[in-house]
Structure formats: structure tokens, C-alpha cells
Design an enzyme around this catalytic site. Structure first.
Site, short mmCIF file in Angstrom:
data_model
loop_
_atom_site.label_atom_id
_atom_site.label_comp_id
_atom_site.label_asym_id
_atom_site.label_seq_id
_atom_site.Cartn_x
_atom_site.Cartn_y
_atom_site.Cartn_z
NE ARG A 105 -2.48 -0.33 3.60
CZ ARG A 105 -3.31 0.03 4.58
NH1 ARG A 105 -4.60 -0.03 4.41
NH2 ARG A 105 -2.84 0.43 5.74
CG ASP A 204 6.36 -4.16 9.47
OD1 ASP A 204 7.10 -4.54 8.54
OD2 ASP A 204 5.99 -2.98 9.61
C1 PRP Z 1 -1.16 -5.16 4.14
C2 PRP Z 1 -1.96 -6.44 4.17
C3 PRP Z 1 -2.82 -6.34 2.95
C4 PRP Z 1 -3.07 -4.86 2.85
C5 PRP Z 1 -4.47 -4.61 3.31
O1 PRP Z 1 -0.10 -5.23 3.26
O2 PRP Z 1 -1.17 -7.60 4.22
O3 PRP Z 1 -2.19 -6.82 1.78
O4 PRP Z 1 -2.14 -4.21 3.71
O5 PRP Z 1 -4.80 -3.28 3.16
P1 PRP Z 1 -5.92 -2.79 2.16
O6 PRP Z 1 -7.12 -3.65 2.41
O7 PRP Z 1 -6.13 -1.37 2.60
O8 PRP Z 1 -5.41 -2.86 0.77
P2 PRP Z 1 0.96 -4.04 3.10
O9 PRP Z 1 0.49 -3.07 2.08
O10 PRP Z 1 1.28 -3.49 4.45
O11 PRP Z 1 2.21 -4.75 2.45
P3 PRP Z 1 3.23 -5.81 3.12
O12 PRP Z 1 2.42 -7.08 3.37
O13 PRP Z 1 4.24 -6.01 2.06
O14 PRP Z 1 3.75 -5.22 4.38
N1 URA Z 2 -2.36 -3.78 6.75
C1 URA Z 2 -2.00 -4.32 7.94
O1 URA Z 2 -1.04 -5.11 8.01
N2 URA Z 2 -2.67 -3.94 9.03
C2 URA Z 2 -3.72 -3.09 8.98
O2 URA Z 2 -4.32 -2.81 10.03
C3 URA Z 2 -4.08 -2.55 7.74
C4 URA Z 2 -3.38 -2.92 6.63
#
Ligand code: PRP
Ligand code: URA
Length: 210
Positions: A105, A204
Site C-alpha cells: 500500500r 511486519d
Molecule cells: C497489508 C496487508 C494487505 C493490505 C491490506 O499489506 O497484508 O495486503 O495491507 O490493506 P488494504 O485492504 O487497505 O489494501 P501491506 O500493504 O502493508 O504490504 P506488506 O504485506 O508487504 O507489508
Molecule cells: N495492513 C496491515 O497489516 N494492518 C492493517 O491494520 C491494515 C493494513
């Protein structure tokens, strides 16, 4: 609740979710819990798998039994956090294929940015289960399903762990044909589009990157 959505209230899932949410839970325990919850969610999301009758010889007699009838499945985790769900799913359905969709995101717009997509070559012959522990705004799941739909699979389900009402509404509106399974539906999103109370940043916490 909309027929398209199942929020599981199984005590085992709820208990594990309570520990998962705790900020003091270690990365190792967090990973173990995500795997275990995914296995239990897989059980819930595969209730409708078709069966066929077979005969097996027990040490005593021939028994009529039932086996899953050649259903071809593909699990597709959204990177990174969805990766944590794959092992639990494969523990129950080891012959499923695994595709990957990479998305993060944008920190300012909260819109998903796709950086990778590799799906099984025969995904058009498969039932796809998309995996991501967090359904926040719903943007990542909606875009991932848009990508998967281009390849015309038989069906698509989404398994998440925690959802926000905003993301659930967006996802059901964008893809009314996708069955959605969650372990919990939380209260809301905060100003950073994090789920409240949620569990923080799932990626994370799984990979210990913060
Ligand atoms: C997180 C999570 C989802 C997304 C959800 O990923 O694992 O993929 O956010 O958010 P949304 O419904 O608003 O799209 P993140 O973007 O943090 O990426 P990462 O898993 O690589 O840390
Ligand atoms: N992605 C996450 O990992 N946590 C949240 O709460 C929202 C998006």
C-alpha cells in the site's frame, strides 16, 4: 450478514486470535498462530468441496467411503503477509498449487501498488483461494481479484483473518461473486487506514521487520 460473508465464531479461532492481536506476542508465536488460524479457516472455507463415493477395504470388510472428487485448487497469497497463511492451507490440501501476487500500500494514498504476479499456468481450470490476513480498505484484495479474474478461474474465495467494515463493503461491492471468510470483523479504520483494534502491520509482525 450478507450470505457472501462468513465470520467464524469458532472458539479455537477466537482464542488464537486474542493472542495474535496482543502486541507482546513474538514473531515466532505470531507466525505459528497465523498458520494455525489459516488451517482452521481452510476447514471452514472448504465445506462445499464435492465428494465422490469410493470403496476401501478395511481390515474387516469393504466400506463405502467418500473422497474429495478431483477438485483442482490454487492458493494465492498476497505478499507479504499472505505468505504466512500458505503452510496452514497446504497442511490440509497439499496438492493445491500456489500462485503469488505482490502488492504494497502506498503510505500516502493507501492505494495498492502491484509489483509481482505469478499464477499457476492452468489457473483457468482451478478454484482459487486468495489469502491475506488483513482486509483494511479492501484495495489490495479487490485489485488482486481483478488480476486473477483476467485468467478466468472456475471460482474465487477470499480468506482473511481480520477485516474492517469499510474493506468488507468495498470488496462485496466490487466482487459480489467472491465468497469471503474472516475470523473477525473489527470496528473501523484509523487515519492511516489501519484496522482498529486490529493487530498492527501483519507483514511486519510475521517477518519481524519493525
Ligand atoms: C497489508 C496487508 C494487505 C493490505 C491490506 O499489506 O497484508 O495486503 O495491507 O490493506 P488494504 O485492504 O487497505 O489494501 P501491506 O500493504 O502493508 O504490504 P506488506 O504485506 O508487504 O507489508
Ligand atoms: N495492513 C496491515 O497489516 N494492518 C492493517 O491494520 C491494515 C493494513
Amino acid at each position: 450478514m450478507n450470505q457472501q460473508v462468513t465470520v467464524t465464531n469458532h472458539p479455537l479461532i477466537q482464542h488464537k486470535l486474542a493472542i495474535l492481536r496482543d502486541k507482546n506476542t513474538s514473531s515466532k508465536d505470531f507466525r505459528d498462530l497465523v498458520r494455525e488460524i489459516s488451517m482452521l479457516m481452510c476447514y471452514e472455507a472448504t465445506r462445499d468441496l464435492p465428494l465422490e463415493e469410493v470403496e476401501v477395504e478395511t481390515p474387516v470388510a469393504v466400506a463405502k467411503a467418500k473422497v474429495i472428487s478431483g477438485k483442482k485448487l490454487a492458493f494465492v497469497p498476497i505478499l507479504r503477509a499472505g505468505i504466512g497463511m500458505v503452510d496452514g492451507m497446504l497442511a490440509l490440501l497439499p496438492s493445491a498449487r500456489v500462485g503469488h501476487i505482490g502488492m504494497y500500500r502506498d503510505p500516502d494514498t493507501h492505494m495498492p501498488v502491484e509489483y509481482y504476479c505469478k499464477l499457476p499456468a492452468d489457473v483457468h481450470e482451478r478454484d482459487v483461494i486468495l489469502l491475506d490476513p488483513m482486509l483494511a480498505t479492501g484495495g489490495s484484495a479487490i485489485d488482486a481479484i481483478n488480476q486473477i479474474k483476467k485468467r478466468k478461474p472456475h471460482s474465487i474465495k477470499f480468506i482473511g483473518i481480520i477485516g474492517a467494515p469499510e474493506g468488507l463493503e468495498a470488496l462485496t461491492k466490487a466482487h459480489p461473486d467472491v465468497q469471503i471468510y474472516l475470523a473477525a470483523l473489527d470496528e473501523k479504520l484509523n487515519e492511516h487506514a489501519y484496522i482498529v483494534p486490529g493487530l498492527g502491520d501483519a507483514g511486519d509482525r510475521i517477518f519481524g521487520t519493525k
